[in-house]
Design a protein around this motif. Sequence first.
Motif, PDB file in Angstrom:
ATOM      1  N   LEU A  36       0.822  -1.212   0.000  1.00 15.71           N
ATOM      2  CA  LEU A  36       0.000   0.000   0.000  1.00 15.71           C
ATOM      3  C   LEU A  36       0.854   1.260   0.000  1.00 15.71           C
ATOM      4  N   TYR A  37       1.947   1.247   0.768  1.00 16.51           N
ATOM      5  CA  TYR A  37       2.850   2.402   0.770  1.00 16.51           C
ATOM      6  C   TYR A  37       3.433   2.626  -0.625  1.00 16.51           C
ATOM      7  N   ASP A  38       3.839   1.549  -1.288  1.00 16.04           N
ATOM      8  CA  ASP A  38       4.398   1.664  -2.639  1.00 16.04           C
ATOM      9  C   ASP A  38       3.360   2.181  -3.625  1.00 16.04           C
ATOM     10  N   ALA A  39       2.148   1.652  -3.538  1.00 15.44           N
ATOM     11  CA  ALA A  39       1.089   2.083  -4.450  1.00 15.44           C
ATOM     12  C   ALA A  39       0.751   3.563  -4.227  1.00 15.44           C
ATOM     13  N   ALA A  40       0.706   3.971  -2.972  1.00 14.73           N
ATOM     14  CA  ALA A  40       0.428   5.372  -2.664  1.00 14.73           C
ATOM     15  C   ALA A  40       1.532   6.262  -3.217  1.00 14.73           C
ATOM     16  N   GLU A  41       2.771   5.846  -3.065  1.00 13.81           N
ATOM     17  CA  GLU A  41       3.899   6.641  -3.558  1.00 13.81           C
ATOM     18  C   GLU A  41       3.871   6.759  -5.079  1.00 13.81           C
ATOM     19  N   LYS A  42       3.493   5.695  -5.757  1.00 17.38           N
ATOM     20  CA  LYS A  42       3.395   5.748  -7.226  1.00 17.38           C
ATOM     21  C   LYS A  42       2.341   6.760  -7.657  1.00 17.38           C
ATOM     22  N   GLN A  43       1.208   6.767  -6.986  1.00 22.36           N
ATOM     23  CA  GLN A  43       0.150   7.725  -7.325  1.00 22.36           C
ATOM     24  C   GLN A  43       0.604   9.156  -7.036  1.00 22.36           C
ATOM     25  N   ARG A  44       1.258   9.336  -5.903  1.00 23.79           N
ATOM     26  CA  ARG A  44       1.722  10.676  -5.528  1.00 23.79           C
ATOM     27  C   ARG A  44       2.754  11.187  -6.526  1.00 23.79           C
ATOM     28  N   SER A  45       3.720  10.339  -6.861  1.00 23.96           N
ATOM     29  CA  SER A  45       4.764  10.735  -7.809  1.00 23.96           C
ATOM     30  C   SER A  45       4.182  11.048  -9.178  1.00 23.96           C
ATOM     31  N   ARG A  65      -6.283   9.834  -5.714  1.00 24.88           N
ATOM     32  CA  ARG A  65      -6.080   8.399  -5.524  1.00 24.88           C
ATOM     33  C   ARG A  65      -5.061   8.134  -4.421  1.00 24.88           C
ATOM     34  N   PHE A  66      -4.057   8.991  -4.332  1.00 26.45           N
ATOM     35  CA  PHE A  66      -3.099   8.871  -3.221  1.00 26.45           C
ATOM     36  C   PHE A  66      -3.848   8.925  -1.896  1.00 26.45           C
ATOM     37  N   THR A  67      -4.801   9.852  -1.778  1.00 29.20           N
ATOM     38  CA  THR A  67      -5.540   9.970  -0.518  1.00 29.20           C
ATOM     39  C   THR A  67      -6.367   8.716  -0.247  1.00 29.20           C
ATOM     40  N   LYS A  68      -6.842   8.071  -1.297  1.00 32.51           N
ATOM     41  CA  LYS A  68      -7.593   6.821  -1.114  1.00 32.51           C
ATOM     42  C   LYS A  68      -6.669   5.717  -0.594  1.00 32.51           C
ATOM     43  N   PHE A  69      -5.437   5.678  -1.106  1.00 34.50           N
ATOM     44  CA  PHE A  69      -4.482   4.693  -0.591  1.00 34.50           C
ATOM     45  C   PHE A  69      -4.135   5.008   0.863  1.00 34.50           C
ATOM     46  N   TYR A  70      -4.048   6.269   1.193  1.00 34.83           N
ATOM     47  CA  TYR A  70      -3.826   6.666   2.581  1.00 34.83           C
ATOM     48  C   TYR A  70      -4.956   6.117   3.458  1.00 34.83           C
ATOM     49  N   ASP A  71      -6.191   6.256   2.985  1.00 38.83           N
ATOM     50  CA  ASP A  71      -7.331   5.713   3.734  1.00 38.83           C
ATOM     51  C   ASP A  71      -7.216   4.202   3.891  1.00 38.83           C
ATOM     52  N   MET A  72      -6.744   3.517   2.854  1.00 36.89           N
ATOM     53  CA  MET A  72      -6.572   2.068   2.930  1.00 36.89           C
ATOM     54  C   MET A  72      -5.500   1.701   3.957  1.00 36.89           C
ATOM     55  N   VAL A  73      -4.426   2.482   4.003  1.00 39.51           N
ATOM     56  CA  VAL A  73      -3.380   2.246   5.004  1.00 39.51           C
ATOM     57  C   VAL A  73      -3.960   2.431   6.399  1.00 39.51           C
ATOM     58  N   MET A  74      -4.708   3.497   6.583  1.00 39.49           N
ATOM     59  CA  MET A  74      -5.291   3.766   7.903  1.00 39.49           C
ATOM     60  C   MET A  74      -6.265   2.661   8.319  1.00 39.49           C
ATOM     61  N   ALA A  75      -7.012   2.130   7.366  1.00 43.98           N
ATOM     62  CA  ALA A  75      -7.959   1.055   7.667  1.00 43.98           C
ATOM     63  C   ALA A  75      -7.240  -0.237   8.041  1.00 43.98           C
ATOM     64  N   SER A  76      -5.971  -0.354   7.635  1.00 44.99           N
ATOM     65  CA  SER A  76      -5.189  -1.557   7.948  1.00 44.99           C
ATOM     66  C   SER A  76      -4.513  -1.468   9.308  1.00 44.99           C
ATOM     67  N   LYS A  77      -4.783  -0.409  10.037  1.00 47.47           N
ATOM     68  CA  LYS A  77      -4.249  -0.200  11.383  1.00 47.47           C
ATOM     69  C   LYS A  77      -2.722  -0.310  11.432  1.00 47.47           C
ATOM     70  N   PRO A  78      -2.047   0.636  10.801  1.00 47.44           N
ATOM     71  CA  PRO A  78      -0.584   0.588  10.760  1.00 47.44           C
ATOM     72  C   PRO A  78       0.043   0.984  12.091  1.00 47.44           C
ATOM     73  N   ASP A  79       1.295   0.614  12.262  1.00 49.39           N
ATOM     74  CA  ASP A  79       2.075   1.080  13.409  1.00 49.39           C
ATOM     75  C   ASP A  79       2.476   2.516  13.085  1.00 49.39           C
ATOM     76  N   LYS A  80       1.945   3.450  13.813  1.00 47.12           N
ATOM     77  CA  LYS A  80       2.133   4.862  13.498  1.00 47.12           C
ATOM     78  C   LYS A  80       3.510   5.390  13.873  1.00 47.12           C
ATOM     79  N   LYS A  81       4.353   4.530  14.428  1.00 47.84           N
ATOM     80  CA  LYS A  81       5.696   4.961  14.803  1.00 47.84           C
ATOM     81  C   LYS A  81       6.742   4.583  13.758  1.00 47.84           C
TER      82      LYS A  81
END
Length: 128
Positions: A36-45, A65-81
């Motif tokens: 998801l991080y990679d996909a978000a970065e591709k959209q952002r770039s 679309r980057f913001t949608k991937f951000y939402d997907m990351v947040m829904a996956s409960k990432p380690d915020k640190k």
Amino acid sequence: MVAKTAKEKMAILVRKGGELGTWGQKKPGFYSLSILYDAAEKQRSAGYEALNGKKYAEGYVLLLRFTKFYDMVMASKPDKKTPEFRALQRQMFTVVDALEDVKARLYREWGAADEAAAAAAAAAAAQA
């Protein structure tokens, strides 16, 4: 064919920005966070490349679309640190700022076109 207003054009872009194909059809946690991080970065770039190439509508869609991937990351409960999440968080702030700027630019461009079309229609009506 009826010309679209600025609001209609923006609604189309927002709808396109929300389309993630099969990405958006999976349950949270289906994709690993690194994917998801990679996909978000591709959209952002790609979004910033489009903006640099003065393709504002395309850039707007890609950044949405980057913001949608951000939402997907947040829904996956990432380690915020983690550094990846912190980088994504910083990018989200800059993307939201860029989206607001691009939205204003597009409305100005389309608004000028709407005004010109309205003036031409009024002139045509006056001659009729």
